[in-house]
Design an enzyme around this catalytic site. Structure first.
Site, PDB file in Angstrom:
ATOM      1  N   CYS A   1       0.851  -1.262   0.120  1.00 52.84           N
ATOM      2  CA  CYS A   1       0.022  -0.042   0.261  1.00 52.84           C
ATOM      3  C   CYS A   1       0.787   1.114  -0.036  1.00 52.84           C
ATOM      4  O   CYS A   1       2.085   1.137   0.219  1.00 52.84           O
ATOM      5  CB  CYS A   1      -0.848   0.059   1.187  1.00 52.84           C
ATOM      6  SG  CYS A   1      -2.345   1.194   1.048  1.00 52.84           S
TER       7      CYS A   1
ATOM      8  N   LYS B   1     -11.826  -7.736   6.134  1.00 52.89           N
ATOM      9  CA  LYS B   1     -11.323  -6.747   7.231  1.00 52.89           C
ATOM     10  C   LYS B   1     -12.169  -5.652   7.442  1.00 52.89           C
ATOM     11  O   LYS B   1     -12.760  -5.086   6.524  1.00 52.89           O
ATOM     12  CB  LYS B   1      -9.778  -6.288   6.736  1.00 52.89           C
ATOM     13  CG  LYS B   1      -9.141  -5.436   7.444  1.00 52.89           C
ATOM     14  CD  LYS B   1      -7.912  -4.769   6.924  1.00 52.89           C
ATOM     15  CE  LYS B   1      -7.316  -3.596   7.444  1.00 52.89           C
ATOM     16  NZ  LYS B   1      -6.350  -2.843   6.985  1.00 52.89           N
TER      17      LYS B   1
ATOM     18  N   ARG C   1      -3.260   3.622  12.395  1.00 50.25           N
ATOM     19  CA  ARG C   1      -2.856   4.917  11.653  1.00 50.25           C
ATOM     20  C   ARG C   1      -2.043   5.648  12.740  1.00 50.25           C
ATOM     21  O   ARG C   1      -1.078   6.376  12.139  1.00 50.25           O
ATOM     22  CB  ARG C   1      -3.972   5.573  11.085  1.00 50.25           C
ATOM     23  CG  ARG C   1      -4.774   4.836   9.917  1.00 50.25           C
ATOM     24  CD  ARG C   1      -6.019   5.705   9.672  1.00 50.25           C
ATOM     25  NE  ARG C   1      -6.418   4.800   8.556  1.00 50.25           N
ATOM     26  CZ  ARG C   1      -8.004   4.945   8.185  1.00 50.25           C
ATOM     27  NH1 ARG C   1      -8.498   6.258   8.543  1.00 50.25           N
ATOM     28  NH2 ARG C   1      -8.467   4.447   7.232  1.00 50.25           N
TER      29      ARG C   1
ATOM     30  N   LYS D   1     -12.401  -4.786   2.056  1.00 55.81           N
ATOM     31  CA  LYS D   1     -11.673  -4.187   3.053  1.00 55.81           C
ATOM     32  C   LYS D   1     -12.789  -2.891   3.216  1.00 55.81           C
ATOM     33  O   LYS D   1     -12.813  -2.103   2.062  1.00 55.81           O
ATOM     34  CB  LYS D   1     -10.214  -3.615   2.712  1.00 55.81           C
ATOM     35  CG  LYS D   1      -9.531  -2.510   3.804  1.00 55.81           C
ATOM     36  CD  LYS D   1      -8.139  -2.356   3.441  1.00 55.81           C
ATOM     37  CE  LYS D   1      -7.535  -1.427   4.193  1.00 55.81           C
ATOM     38  NZ  LYS D   1      -6.428  -1.093   4.347  1.00 55.81           N
TER      39      LYS D   1
HETATM   40  C1  PBG Z   1      -2.827   0.326   4.586  1.00 53.48           C
HETATM   41  C2  PBG Z   1      -3.533  -0.535   5.734  1.00 53.48           C
HETATM   42  C3  PBG Z   1      -4.262  -0.372   6.976  1.00 53.48           C
HETATM   43  C4  PBG Z   1      -4.426  -1.474   7.801  1.00 53.48           C
HETATM   44  C5  PBG Z   1      -3.850  -2.378   6.957  1.00 53.48           C
HETATM   45  N1  PBG Z   1      -3.261  -2.048   5.787  1.00 53.48           N
HETATM   46  C6  PBG Z   1      -4.736   1.006   7.340  1.00 53.48           C
HETATM   47  C7  PBG Z   1      -5.706   1.981   6.345  1.00 53.48           C
HETATM   48  O1  PBG Z   1      -6.225   1.159   5.694  1.00 53.48           O
HETATM   49  O2  PBG Z   1      -6.326   2.770   6.866  1.00 53.48           O
HETATM   50  C8  PBG Z   1      -5.143  -1.158   9.152  1.00 53.48           C
HETATM   51  C9  PBG Z   1      -4.535  -2.464   9.808  1.00 53.48           C
HETATM   52  C10 PBG Z   1      -4.975  -2.302  11.412  1.00 53.48           C
HETATM   53  O3  PBG Z   1      -5.795  -1.514  11.801  1.00 53.48           O
HETATM   54  O4  PBG Z   1      -4.584  -3.181  12.296  1.00 53.48           O
HETATM   55  N2  PBG Z   1      -3.772   0.736   4.053  1.00 53.48           N
END
Ligand code: PBG
Length: 328
Positions: free
Chosen positions: A120, A248, A205, A195
């Site tokens: 990402c 997720k 974050r 997601k």
């Molecule tokens: C990256 C990502 C995120 C998470 C996993 N990969 C953050 C988001 O999408 O804001 C969240 C993982 C967690 O909260 O444990 N995009």
């Protein structure tokens, strides 16, 4: 009158019997442990929003390895915290970027460790969005080539599997194509398929410094009112070549885990995200719940709903609970 012939309690008498008739069987093989690698040196710091979780710089990874070996956890999902961010997130595909360094170090320390990487851009972009911006919009198609470059750089550094979490349309196909052309035809993709734009990611974050500087992620992550669309996302990812699909967050989305299990034959992962972990920790610290019990019950709920794989910050503790026969 009460019919005494049928007595479900008969099968609840004693632990040996209860364990014989358990319907949900789990093993530490199903657990994946998320890990944050921070660029720099001598960084081994507890993450305030995720008590019990740490930032490790590459030189401190022996501490992580020790922890993994102690608990018998053999699979990790890596996230990177770069020293510098820029609008393009260019350190994400740098051959010497933080995740790439971390992969190489872990590979040296523990050759058998199964290393999955999160693909990402939000941890690497100065604006915190998961892709390349065009004005204030995330440009889907320009982001695809960047994601493909990130995945290939992780593969070249030695990753075993890549896991795109950005939610751009077409990213699984773009990554599959780039991996294949780079000689990584056998490297599997675990797609964060369903997601959601979730408030449960708050502590992550904080940990990754990846909150969007403006706006939110609702133009790419899913609206949590939608279940049919989640199935559509799974089907699309499968069509594009995903090897494993994911739902997720986990606990608030058990219906979708159940539905995806019924509809699709691929291995199904669920991610018990940072907010799920942090809420449990906070409630336990306040003396409101029994942490160990809630941890075990929440994990089993996800497997019972149909997940094959659980990505969780509690992987070490759950592996111990499974080996001790408390669950599983
Ligand atoms: C990256 C990502 C995120 C998470 C996993 N990969 C953050 C988001 O999408 O804001 C969240 C993982 C967690 O909260 O444990 N995009």
């Amino acid at each position: 009158m009460f019919n005494a012939t049928i007595r479900p309690r008969r099968l609840r008498a004693g632990d040996t019997l209860r364990r014989m008739v358990r319907e949900t069987r789990v093993s530490p093989d199903s657990l994946v442990y998320p890990v944050f690698i921070a660029e720099g040196a001598h960084i081994y710091q507890e993450i305030p929003s995720l008590p019990g979780q740490f930032h490790y710089s590459p030189d401190e990874l022996p501490r992580l390895v020790e922890r993994l070996q102690q608990h018998g956890v053999s699979r990790v999902l890596l996230f990177g915290l770069p020293a510098q961010k820029d609008p393009l997130g260019s350190s994400a595909w740098d051959e010497n970027g933080v995740v790439q360094q971390g992969i190489r170090r872990l590979r040296e320390l523990l050759p058998d460790l199964y290393i999955i990487t999160d693909v990402c851009m939000c941890e690497y972009t100065s604006h915190g969005h998961c892709g390349v911006l065009c004005g204030n919009e995330v440009d889907n198609d320009r982001t695809l080539e960047r994601l493909a470059a990130i995945a290939c750089s992780h593969a070249r550094a030695g990753a075993d599997m890549v896991a795109p979490s950005d939610m751009m349309d077409g990213r699984v196909a773009a990554i599959r194509d780039a991996l294949d052309r780079s000689g990584f035809q056998s490297l599997p993709i675990m797609a964060y398929s369903a997601k959601f734009a979730s408030s449960f990611y708050g502590p992550f974050r904080e940990a990754a410094g990846s909150a969007p500087a403006f706006g939110d992620r609702r133009s790419y992550q899913m609206d949590w009112h939608n279940a049919r669309e989640a199935m559509r996302e799974c089907a699309l990812d499968i069509g594009e070549g995903a090897d494993i699909i994911m739902v997720k967050p986990a606990l608030a989305y058990l219906d979708l885990i159940h539905e995806a299990r019924a509809r699709f034959d691929l291995p199904l992962a669920a991610y018990a995200v940072s907010g799920e972990y942090a809420m449990t920790k906070a409630a336990a610290a306040a003396g409101l719940i029994d942490e160990y019990g809630v941890m075990c019950e929440s994990a089993i709920a996800v497997f019972r709903a149909g997940a094959d794989i659980l990505i969780t910050y509690y992987a070490c503790e759950l592996a111990d609970a499974m080996r001790a026969g408390v669950i599983g």
